[in-house]
Every structure is written in structure tokens, then in C-alpha cells.
Design a protein around this motif. Sequence first.
Motif, PDB file in Angstrom:
ATOM      1  N   LEU A  97       0.830  -1.206   0.000  1.00 31.32           N
ATOM      2  CA  LEU A  97       0.000   0.000   0.000  1.00 31.32           C
ATOM      3  C   LEU A  97       0.862   1.252   0.000  1.00 31.32           C
ATOM      4  O   LEU A  97       1.866   1.328   0.703  1.00 31.32           O
ATOM      5  CB  LEU A  97      -0.904   0.031   1.238  1.00 31.32           C
ATOM      6  N   ARG A  98       0.439   2.211  -0.813  1.00 33.22           N
ATOM      7  CA  ARG A  98       1.067   3.526  -0.782  1.00 33.22           C
ATOM      8  C   ARG A  98      -0.031   4.568  -0.741  1.00 33.22           C
ATOM      9  O   ARG A  98      -0.937   4.568  -1.586  1.00 33.22           O
ATOM     10  CB  ARG A  98       1.947   3.736  -2.009  1.00 33.22           C
ATOM     11  N   VAL A  99       0.046   5.451   0.229  1.00 33.82           N
ATOM     12  CA  VAL A  99      -0.933   6.524   0.363  1.00 33.82           C
ATOM     13  C   VAL A  99      -0.235   7.854   0.179  1.00 33.82           C
ATOM     14  O   VAL A  99       0.853   8.068   0.698  1.00 33.82           O
ATOM     15  CB  VAL A  99      -1.613   6.472   1.743  1.00 33.82           C
ATOM     16  N   THR A 100      -0.868   8.732  -0.590  1.00 33.01           N
ATOM     17  CA  THR A 100      -0.371  10.097  -0.723  1.00 33.01           C
ATOM     18  C   THR A 100      -1.435  11.057  -0.228  1.00 33.01           C
ATOM     19  O   THR A 100      -2.628  10.754  -0.230  1.00 33.01           O
ATOM     20  CB  THR A 100      -0.017  10.423  -2.177  1.00 33.01           C
ATOM     21  N   LEU A 101      -0.990  12.204   0.198  1.00 31.13           N
ATOM     22  CA  LEU A 101      -1.895  13.238   0.680  1.00 31.13           C
ATOM     23  C   LEU A 101      -1.444  14.586   0.144  1.00 31.13           C
ATOM     24  O   LEU A 101      -0.273  14.947   0.277  1.00 31.13           O
ATOM     25  CB  LEU A 101      -1.920  13.262   2.215  1.00 31.13           C
ATOM     26  N   ASP A 102      -2.370  15.301  -0.447  1.00 28.10           N
ATOM     27  CA  ASP A 102      -2.102  16.651  -0.941  1.00 28.10           C
ATOM     28  C   ASP A 102      -3.107  17.582  -0.277  1.00 28.10           C
ATOM     29  O   ASP A 102      -4.262  17.681  -0.699  1.00 28.10           O
ATOM     30  CB  ASP A 102      -2.238  16.697  -2.468  1.00 28.10           C
ATOM     31  N   THR A 103      -2.684  18.230   0.793  1.00 26.67           N
ATOM     32  CA  THR A 103      -3.617  19.065   1.548  1.00 26.67           C
ATOM     33  C   THR A 103      -3.994  20.331   0.781  1.00 26.67           C
ATOM     34  O   THR A 103      -5.063  20.896   1.030  1.00 26.67           O
ATOM     35  CB  THR A 103      -3.035  19.447   2.913  1.00 26.67           C
ATOM     36  N   SER A 104      -3.167  20.759  -0.144  1.00 23.86           N
ATOM     37  CA  SER A 104      -3.523  21.951  -0.932  1.00 23.86           C
ATOM     38  C   SER A 104      -4.683  21.641  -1.876  1.00 23.86           C
ATOM     39  O   SER A 104      -5.515  22.503  -2.160  1.00 23.86           O
ATOM     40  CB  SER A 104      -2.315  22.440  -1.722  1.00 23.86           C
ATOM     41  N   LYS A 105      -4.742  20.413  -2.345  1.00 21.31           N
ATOM     42  CA  LYS A 105      -5.836  19.995  -3.223  1.00 21.31           C
ATOM     43  C   LYS A 105      -6.919  19.260  -2.455  1.00 21.31           C
ATOM     44  O   LYS A 105      -7.929  18.851  -3.046  1.00 21.31           O
ATOM     45  CB  LYS A 105      -5.304  19.094  -4.339  1.00 21.31           C
ATOM     46  N   LYS A 106      -6.709  19.070  -1.168  1.00 19.57           N
ATOM     47  CA  LYS A 106      -7.657  18.322  -0.335  1.00 19.57           C
ATOM     48  C   LYS A 106      -7.977  16.972  -0.975  1.00 19.57           C
ATOM     49  O   LYS A 106      -9.148  16.612  -1.216  1.00 19.57           O
ATOM     50  CB  LYS A 106      -8.933  19.126  -0.088  1.00 19.57           C
ATOM     51  N   SER A 107      -6.922  16.232  -1.239  1.00 11.69           N
ATOM     52  CA  SER A 107      -7.134  14.937  -1.870  1.00 11.69           C
ATOM     53  C   SER A 107      -6.085  13.943  -1.395  1.00 11.69           C
ATOM     54  O   SER A 107      -4.980  14.315  -0.959  1.00 11.69           O
ATOM     55  CB  SER A 107      -7.084  15.068  -3.394  1.00 11.69           C
ATOM     56  N   SER A 108      -6.435  12.661  -1.500  1.00  8.93           N
ATOM     57  CA  SER A 108      -5.541  11.575  -1.136  1.00  8.93           C
ATOM     58  C   SER A 108      -5.729  10.456  -2.143  1.00  8.93           C
ATOM     59  O   SER A 108      -6.767  10.346  -2.787  1.00  8.93           O
ATOM     60  CB  SER A 108      -5.886  11.076   0.273  1.00  8.93           C
ATOM     61  N   SER A 109      -4.705   9.639  -2.271  1.00  8.13           N
ATOM     62  CA  SER A 109      -4.847   8.469  -3.129  1.00  8.13           C
ATOM     63  C   SER A 109      -4.282   7.255  -2.411  1.00  8.13           C
ATOM     64  O   SER A 109      -3.347   7.354  -1.615  1.00  8.13           O
ATOM     65  CB  SER A 109      -4.127   8.670  -4.463  1.00  8.13           C
ATOM     66  N   LEU A 110      -4.884   6.110  -2.701  1.00  8.54           N
ATOM     67  CA  LEU A 110      -4.418   4.822  -2.193  1.00  8.54           C
ATOM     68  C   LEU A 110      -4.017   3.977  -3.386  1.00  8.54           C
ATOM     69  O   LEU A 110      -4.829   3.749  -4.295  1.00  8.54           O
ATOM     70  CB  LEU A 110      -5.527   4.120  -1.411  1.00  8.54           C
ATOM     71  N   LEU A 111      -2.781   3.539  -3.394  1.00  9.21           N
ATOM     72  CA  LEU A 111      -2.273   2.683  -4.457  1.00  9.21           C
ATOM     73  C   LEU A 111      -2.001   1.308  -3.878  1.00  9.21           C
ATOM     74  O   LEU A 111      -1.299   1.175  -2.869  1.00  9.21           O
ATOM     75  CB  LEU A 111      -0.985   3.267  -5.043  1.00  9.21           C
ATOM     76  N   ILE A 112      -2.574   0.294  -4.506  1.00  7.95           N
ATOM     77  CA  ILE A 112      -2.266  -1.096  -4.153  1.00  7.95           C
ATOM     78  C   ILE A 112      -1.460  -1.669  -5.305  1.00  7.95           C
ATOM     79  O   ILE A 112      -1.948  -1.751  -6.448  1.00  7.95           O
ATOM     80  CB  ILE A 112      -3.544  -1.933  -3.943  1.00  7.95           C
ATOM     81  N   THR A 113      -0.240  -2.040  -5.040  1.00  8.71           N
ATOM     82  CA  THR A 113       0.610  -2.567  -6.102  1.00  8.71           C
ATOM     83  C   THR A 113       0.471  -4.084  -6.201  1.00  8.71           C
ATOM     84  O   THR A 113       0.158  -4.763  -5.222  1.00  8.71           O
ATOM     85  CB  THR A 113       2.079  -2.205  -5.858  1.00  8.71           C
ATOM     86  N   ALA A 114       0.702  -4.590  -7.404  1.00 10.96           N
ATOM     87  CA  ALA A 114       0.690  -6.038  -7.644  1.00 10.96           C
ATOM     88  C   ALA A 114      -0.535  -6.679  -6.995  1.00 10.96           C
ATOM     89  O   ALA A 114      -0.419  -7.565  -6.143  1.00 10.96           O
ATOM     90  CB  ALA A 114       1.970  -6.661  -7.129  1.00 10.96           C
ATOM     91  N   SER A 115      -1.701  -6.246  -7.402  1.00 18.50           N
ATOM     92  CA  SER A 115      -2.932  -6.659  -6.731  1.00 18.50           C
ATOM     93  C   SER A 115      -3.159  -8.167  -6.841  1.00 18.50           C
ATOM     94  O   SER A 115      -2.687  -8.843  -7.752  1.00 18.50           O
ATOM     95  CB  SER A 115      -4.122  -5.915  -7.319  1.00 18.50           C
ATOM     96  N   ARG A 116      -3.904  -8.660  -5.861  1.00 22.16           N
ATOM     97  CA  ARG A 116      -4.248 -10.079  -5.776  1.00 22.16           C
ATOM     98  C   ARG A 116      -5.760 -10.219  -5.703  1.00 22.16           C
ATOM     99  O   ARG A 116      -6.451  -9.294  -5.296  1.00 22.16           O
ATOM    100  CB  ARG A 116      -3.620 -10.687  -4.524  1.00 22.16           C
ATOM    101  N   ALA A 117      -6.267 -11.380  -6.019  1.00 19.85           N
ATOM    102  CA  ALA A 117      -7.714 -11.611  -5.927  1.00 19.85           C
ATOM    103  C   ALA A 117      -8.212 -11.334  -4.509  1.00 19.85           C
ATOM    104  O   ALA A 117      -9.333 -10.851  -4.307  1.00 19.85           O
ATOM    105  CB  ALA A 117      -8.056 -13.033  -6.349  1.00 19.85           C
ATOM    106  N   ALA A 118      -7.373 -11.605  -3.517  1.00 20.62           N
ATOM    107  CA  ALA A 118      -7.752 -11.394  -2.122  1.00 20.62           C
ATOM    108  C   ALA A 118      -7.880  -9.917  -1.760  1.00 20.62           C
ATOM    109  O   ALA A 118      -8.398  -9.586  -0.685  1.00 20.62           O
ATOM    110  CB  ALA A 118      -6.727 -12.050  -1.190  1.00 20.62           C
ATOM    111  N   ASP A 119      -7.433  -9.020  -2.630  1.00 25.13           N
ATOM    112  CA  ASP A 119      -7.597  -7.580  -2.393  1.00 25.13           C
ATOM    113  C   ASP A 119      -9.008  -7.114  -2.737  1.00 25.13           C
ATOM    114  O   ASP A 119      -9.361  -5.961  -2.473  1.00 25.13           O
ATOM    115  CB  ASP A 119      -6.592  -6.769  -3.223  1.00 25.13           C
ATOM    116  N   THR A 120      -9.794  -7.991  -3.344  1.00 22.85           N
ATOM    117  CA  THR A 120     -11.177  -7.639  -3.677  1.00 22.85           C
ATOM    118  C   THR A 120     -11.925  -7.246  -2.415  1.00 22.85           C
ATOM    119  O   THR A 120     -12.031  -8.031  -1.474  1.00 22.85           O
ATOM    120  CB  THR A 120     -11.878  -8.815  -4.370  1.00 22.85           C
ATOM    121  N   ALA A 121     -12.435  -6.009  -2.395  1.00 22.87           N
ATOM    122  CA  ALA A 121     -13.091  -5.460  -1.205  1.00 22.87           C
ATOM    123  C   ALA A 121     -13.545  -4.044  -1.538  1.00 22.87           C
ATOM    124  O   ALA A 121     -13.282  -3.528  -2.623  1.00 22.87           O
ATOM    125  CB  ALA A 121     -12.131  -5.421  -0.015  1.00 22.87           C
TER     126      ALA A 121
END
Lengths: 115, 112
Positions: free
Chosen positions: B61-85
Motif C-alpha cells: 500500500l502507498r498513500v499520498t496526501l495533498d492538503t492543498s488539493k484536499k485529496s488523497s490516493s491509495l495505491l495497491i501494487t501487484a494486486s491479488r484476488a484477495a484484495d477484492t473489497a
Amino acid sequence: DVKVTQSSRYLVKRTGEKVFLECVQDMDHENMFWYRQDPGLGLRLIYFSYDVKMKEKGDIPEGYSVSREKKERFSLILESASTNQTSMYLCASTRRLAGGREKQFFGPGTRLTVL
Amino acid sequence: SQQGEEDPQALSIQEGENATMNCSYKTSINNLQWYRQNSGRGLVHLILIRSNEREKHSGRLRVTLDTSKKSSSLLITASRAADTASYFCAHDRGSTLGRLYFGRGTQLTVWP
């Protein structure tokens, strides 16, 4: 690990019945929360409590009341259940830290159906 | 409502691909958190990022936060079927009582 338990996983009640949903946490958390979750609407806060006998309304308190007589237990009460209260109900708890840094621990949820 | 909003509402990818989910909010915050929910279950905390942090990692997991844009992103790398949620962001709107405001979530499906 923190454990948050809810009294029932599935519950079916009739319109007009009084319904009690119980939530218990075992880590001495100060804060406890009740949410309802509906498709497309995400989690909406019904009530929360930051100490014994203390409660605060959330975004959708109408039709609900709560009770917190002991620190580990937070009860959600539907005084007269209605069909529009059919939903998934989630309880959560957290310690209270300055700056609100603590993560919330959730119970498994109670899926309530009101007929 | 001061809820956060996730984007997209649904994401479908193949195993091994990366999944990126975005979250926007409207107010100042102390921190922003991401949670995961398997179908019909409670939410599980994944990661917390403070308002003075720009990026945080935890395993895949990688999370970024940009408070100037009031936004965040969550990146899941090399996803697996078990990440389904379903994945939810939540922020505190500066609250000191521990209250969180949750978005509507992104439903991630990872196909084997």
C-alpha cells in the motif's frame, strides 16, 4: 488485539417493535460509535459517545437513541422500528488521543431487516 | 455533508495490476485514514497519514496526501484476488473527539 463484538449478525424484526443492538469492546476505549451503512451511501454516523453516560448526535439520529451505562458497552435502540431502518449497523470504538490520530476498530456488523 | 468522496465508485482489474483509488474532502484535517471492508463484514483499518505527511507506505500500500488539493490516493501494487473489497477513506475534519467522516467507498474487484 482489540475486539469489538456485536450482539447479532442478523436480525429480523417487525414494524413497530423496539429493537436493541448491543456493542461491546474489550480495550477500555473512551469513544464508541454507531453507524449505518446502505448501498451507495457509505457509512453514516448515527450517534457516538466519548465517555460513560455521554452521547452526541451524528448525522442521522432521528428514530434512534443510545445508552452507555458502562465504558465497554454502547447500545443502539430503535424505539419503534420502521422498514426504512433496514440496514447494516456497524459499531466502532477508539481511544481518544489528541489530534484524533487513533484508528477505529469495527465490529462485524448487524444486518437488520424490518418487515 | 463533510464526507469524503472516493473515486472511482468501482474498479475492476486483473491480478498483478496496480489499483489506484482517490479521495477528496472539503475541510481542514488532522489526519486521513483508509479502511477496507470485505463483503458483509466490518471495516478494517489500513493506514493513517497525518496532515503534515505527503506519502506513506505499508507493504503493498502507498498513500499520498495533498492538503492543498484536499485529496488523497491509495495505491495497491501487484494486486491479488484477495484484495477484492470496498475501500473507504475517512478524515477527522479537525475533530479531537475521534469522530471520522467516511466517504462512499470504492468497490475493487481483482480478477484472477
